[in-house]
Design a protein around this motif. Structure first.
Motif: not given
Length: 331
Positions: A126-127, A161-162, A164, A169, A174, A205
């Motif tokens: 993520s992020d 990406t999702p 956090t 998430v 995704r 993730y």
């Protein structure tokens, strides 16, 4: 009736809080990286024989695309994005693909791909975006240095990406969107470098993305580290012939994320079984004492063991089995 174990109550309470936070708290970044305009990338043919000449041509095309995106970001007034793209356009850097739209999609190569006998494909969690790319890149640099010799590392940022702290998430949505792109990329890479030993390295993730793409993928190893779960109940659920490895650092907060799946009226949330648990069935390797972002830090136990897996060697196993810790924590 016997009282419910304290750690089970804690797990459900924590998970409920996580769901509430992700669904109720506004996602302030929803318009952030995607809001910066960028041109459509040049159309590229599938990667051929991955000769040095072909790769150099491909790198040059993507370099021009990065420079065009830099100019557009500067015109938009986003100096931070423009500066990041300016660094990416350095002739010493090599991109198999680049798309500056919607937060960014890239595949950057470290090492000589044309001569590589071992290839590691990194899939981030993520992020991760163009605006938060440097830590992802630093891990790829450290891994390539650890591998040395005829090894190449590809940092694959091929999906949005999702965040956090976001609803995304907590679900595999995704990952479901990203998996076909990862599968296409790895298939193309495997066809171009059929003699190379390829491993898929999946952080946080990113392990959900790898799990969704795993079936039939031509890789020797799938390495899950800092994983919140994969959406599958066990290695068998990945439908892969690859050797599946899992590791978690002793200070990684992801250990406290409940490994459950809950069906709610609006979605199924949670990512299921803990990959380092005995029941999941992965080969557990020693990931050292680090935290969630430390797995590819230079000199770390986790980096050394991940490099051993990529090289086809046996990594160290935990001195104190993480499986027992996981089962005690999530029973």
């Amino acid at each position: 009736m016997a009282p419910r174990p304290r750690n089970s109550r804690l797990r459900r309470t924590l998970f409920a809080a996580l769901v509430t936070a992700a669904v109720v708290v506004p996602v302030s970044g929803a318009a952030r990286p995607a809001a910066v305009p960028a041109p459509a990338p040049a159309a590229l043919a599938p990667l051929g024989d991955a000769t040095s000449a072909e790769l150099d041509d491909r790198y040059a095309v993507n370099r021009e695309g990065i420079r065009a995106a830099e100019r557009m970001a500067a015109d938009h007034g986003d100096r931070g994005r423009a500066a990041a793209l300016h660094a990416m356009a350095d002739p010493a850097r090599h991109f198999l693909s680049f798309d500056g739209r919607d937060g960014g999609r890239t595949a950057e190569v470290f090492g000589d791909l044309a001569q590589a006998g071992r290839i590691a494909v990194l899939v981030p969690g993520s992020d991760t975006s163009l605006d938060r790319y440097e830590r992802f890149r630093a891990g790829a640099v450290a891994l390539q240095h650890e591998l040395g010799g005829r090894a190449a590392v590809v940092a694959w940022l091929g999906y949005r990406t999702p965040g956090t702290v976001s609803p995304q998430v907590l679900t595999a949505d995704r990952a479901d969107q990203a998996a076909p792109e990862l599968r296409r990329f790895v298939d193309e890479l495997s066809a171009a470098e059929p003699a190379a030993r390829t491993s898929l390295l999946c952080h946080s993730y990113g392990s959900v993305v790898c799990a969704r793409a795993a079936s039939g993928l031509r890789v020797a190893d799938i390495v899950l580290y800092g994983s919140p779960g994969t959406g599958a109940g066990s290695v068998a659920g990945l439908h892969t012939g690859a050797t599946v490895w899992a590791g978690r650092g002793a200070a990684d907060w992801i250990a406290d994320v409940p490994h459950v799946r809950l069906r709610l009226p609006f979605a199924t949330v949670g990512l299921g079984a803990d990959p380092v648990s005995k029941g999941f069935g992965a080969h557990v390797f020693d990931a050292g004492a680090g935290g969630h972002g430390d797995y590819l830090d230079p000199g770390s136990v986790s980096l050394r063991n991940i490099a051993r897996i990529v090289s086809g060697q046996t990594p160290q196993t935990p001195q104190t089995p993480q499986t027992l810790a996981s089962e005690d924590r999530h029973a």
